[in-house]
Design an enzyme around this catalytic site. Structure first.
Site, PDB file in Angstrom:
ATOM      1  CG  ASP A 130       3.851  -1.758   4.508  1.00 21.27           C
ATOM      2  OD1 ASP A 130       3.470  -0.613   4.803  1.00 21.27           O
ATOM      3  OD2 ASP A 130       4.708  -2.403   5.134  1.00 21.27           O
TER       4      ASP A 130
ATOM      5  N   GLY B 281     -13.481  21.041  -3.171  1.00 21.67           N
ATOM      6  CA  GLY B 281     -12.201  20.602  -2.627  1.00 21.67           C
ATOM      7  C   GLY B 281     -12.397  19.633  -1.489  1.00 21.67           C
TER       8      GLY B 281
ATOM      9  CD  GLU C  27       8.216   1.310  10.235  1.00 19.14           C
ATOM     10  OE1 GLU C  27       8.334   2.124   9.301  1.00 19.14           O
ATOM     11  OE2 GLU C  27       7.135   0.757  10.511  1.00 19.14           O
TER      12      GLU C  27
END
Ligand code: ADP
Length: 603
Positions: A503, A205, A427
């Site tokens: 982004d 994991g 935003e």
């Protein structure tokens, strides 16, 4: 820990030091001990003392004359001169001729001083040095004599050992491991039927999900000794040392059976052997030894090996075959409920003031691992102390999530009014595009308070519930949301800034994955163009196609992102009024919650 530490200065340095000291001792000190009382004078003094009848005893040696004063207290020495009448003159002056003005040292003392004493000093120094070095490097295992011994830490269980209850969430993993605990408690039950316990269990994991904790909890529940060692501790400077450590570890474990042996980061030794020339011999030998040891001990002898890794795909197949690490227990990032439980477990360790909505906090901390959640709770406590309060509050927890994810608030970062407006629009652009596509609240909260991580604004996403599949449309919408920030800048100001770098990266990554990995393009259908490596460590992908195909993929990626970017611009254009209104609100208040956002949007 147990790598062969060379002492700060090599040992040979100390031995040389002792040797030099010995030589100096013999050369300088030894002669002086016996001749300390001798004073050297010139021949004139000798003649005048003879004339003045001041000489007590005299001894003429082959190269010098030794004599004493009348009292015999002081011994003088002078050189030998060609002086024919010396003997008569001395005789007349009443001097006594003697053979042993300087008494010879007793032979025993001589031997003692020049042989036994140095050896004693030698041994003493050696002893001191060894003790000092051992102490300074942490115990008896540090010196050369002990190379190749495993120094697995043994935790013999005490009542405050870690239990399953301390590990929150991870129910599947716990269920899986509970069987091991049961076996360690009542092995007969299993032997009767003839069932074999797996020898090795692999916990896989992402980092910080509680693998080490689970292993300790198994030992804690079963109340057996727990040997823990990290894979990298096996790998030594010298070939063969790691292997002997493995042998030693298993020897210790067998003596203490039933017990748990835990090897953390097993990929350090268990990497695939690639058979290349000049491979890492030491690692391979260590791995071979581990394989041999695992085969060597009988099943059901009470030694259970747990190992943890976040790179299971890099392990040697020989290690994961049945009979060795044949059981694999995934320890995944916690879901919403898991996060809430982990927060609660850790919140018990700190003082809480007032009501705290752990579910809300867990919702805000989407994607956080157990270790990060523990950190969030601790940050909250620290914040309470900083503010001089007696306990942490809901607000502390919420703020510390942002601290852990985005860094501390930058107190003195001064954005110009224009920059602040751009960040607000950016935003809001993300949020608005997201909201219009899904018709639901897309965010928990947006702030434009700069953070130390470099983020000028920050949007906290809404947890979308446990989501295992994503449709093509959803991914496309996500890409559109990523481009929404830049789109808002364009719509409102007609110019672009550097603020969208992150982004752009994320949108590109998603678009590329759609085409190269998820089979979501017409052209490539269901052909995999890239393979994911390191699934648990960020999931990097490597391309597996020809250069021409790569060019075509790139072209498609550009088209895809462009289409979504245009869509985002269209959405914002259509909602221009709301975009202005929301941007102004955020600009004024610096923070807007999801509810406020939806109110203005629908108002
Ligand atoms: P891993 O071995 O998976 O990297 P650890 O077991 O060392 O992670 O976990 C690191 C820390 O994170 C633990 O000491 C504990 O404080 C916290 N933690 C992680 N997972 C959990 C969990 N499920 N429940 C409670 N605490 C957890």
């Amino acid at each position: 820990m147990n790598t062969v530490k060379s002492p700060k200065k090599p040992l040979i340095f100390y031995y040389l030091l002792v040797m030099v000291a010995l030589i100096l001792f013999n050369a300088l000190l030894m002669p002086n001990i016996s001749e300390m009382r001798i004073q050297e004078v010139d021949y004139g003094t000798f003649i005048s003392m003879t004339e003045n009848q001041e000489i007590g005893e005299v001894e003429i040696q082959s190269n010098r004359i030794l004599f004493t004063d009348k009292e015999g207290k002081q011994v003088y020495e002078t050189g030998l001169m060609d002086d024919p009448n010396r003997t008569e003159r001395l005789y007349e002056s009443g001097a006594k001729f003697s053979g042993e003005i300087i008494e010879e040292m007793s032979p025993l003392l001589n031997i003692f001083l020049s042989w036994v004493l140095p050896v004693l000093i030698f041994v003493l120094l050696g002893q001191l040095l060894t003790r000092k070095l051992m102490k300074s490097s942490g115990g008896a295992n540090s010196m050369m004599f002990n190379m190749g011994k495993s120094n697995a830490k043994v935790y013999v269980q005490s009542s405050d050992g870690i239990k399953f209850a301390d590990v929150a969430g991870e129910d599947e993993a716990k269920e899986n491991l509970a069987e091991i605990v049961d076996y360690l408690h009542t092995p007969e039950k299993y032997k009767e039927i003839g069932a074999q316990m797996p020898k090795g269990i692999l916990l896989v994991g992402p980092p910080g999900t509680g693998k080490t904790m689970l292993a300790k909890a198994v030992a804690g529940e079963a109340n057996v000794p727990f040997f823990s060692m990290s894979g990298s501790e096996f790998v030594e400077m010298f070939v063969g040392m790691g292997a002997s450590k493995v042998r030693d570890l298993f020897k210790q474990a067998k003596e203490k059976a039933p017990c748990i042996v835990f090897i953390d980061e097993i990929d350090a030794i268990g990497k695939k052997r690639d058979g290349q020339m000049g491979g890492n011999d030491e690692r391979e030998q260590t791995l071979n030894q581990l394989l041999t040891e695992m085969d060597g001990f009988e099943g059901n002898n009470g030694v259970i090996i747990l190992a943890a890794t976040n790179r299971p795909e890099s392990l040697d197949p020989a290690l994961t075959r049945p009979g060795r690490f044949d059981r694999r227990v995934p320890v995944e990032l916690p879901d919403l409920k898991g996060r809430e439980e982990i927060l609660k477990v850790h919140a018990k360790k700190i003082k809480i003031e007032g009501p705290v909505d752990f579910e809300k906090v867990a919702r805000m901390a989407s994607g956080a691992s157990g270790a990060e959640l523990a950190n969030i709770v601790n940050e909250a406590a620290l914040r309470a102390v900083r503010d001089g309060r007696k306990g942490a509050t809901q607000a502390d927890l919420e703020e510390s999530i942002e601290v852990v994810i985005a860094g501390y608030q930058k107190k003195n970062a001064i954005l110009t009014a224009e920059e602040k407006r751009i960040v607000s629009a950016h935003e809001i652009g993300h949020a608005l595009v997201a909201a219009k596509q899904t018709n639901s609240a897309p965010v928990q909260k947006i702030t434009i308070i700069p953070r130390t991580s470099g983020a000028l604004g920050y949007t906290m996403q809404v947890e979308e519930g446990n989501h295992y599949l994503m449709s093509k449309e959803e991914i496309e919408n996500k890409i559109a949301t990523f481009t929404g920030g830049r789109a808002a800048e364009e719509v409102m100001f007609g110019s672009v800034t550097t603020g969208a770098a992150n982004d752009i990266e994320q949108a590109t990554k998603l678009a590329r994955a759609m085409i190269a990995r998820y089979g979501m393009s017409e052209e490539f259908d269901m052909v995999a163009m890239e393979n994911v490596t390191n699934q648990y460590l960020g999931g990097d992908a490597s391309l597996a196609c020809s250069a021409e195909t790569q060019t075509r993929i790139d072209k498609q990626v550009v088209e895809l992102v462009k289409k979504q970017h245009e869509k985002a611009i269209r959405i914002l254009m259509d909602n221009r009024v709301k975009l202005n209104e929301l941007t102004e609100y955020l600009y004024q208040r610096e923070t807007i919650t999801g509810e406020e956002f939806m109110q203005i949007l629908n108002g």
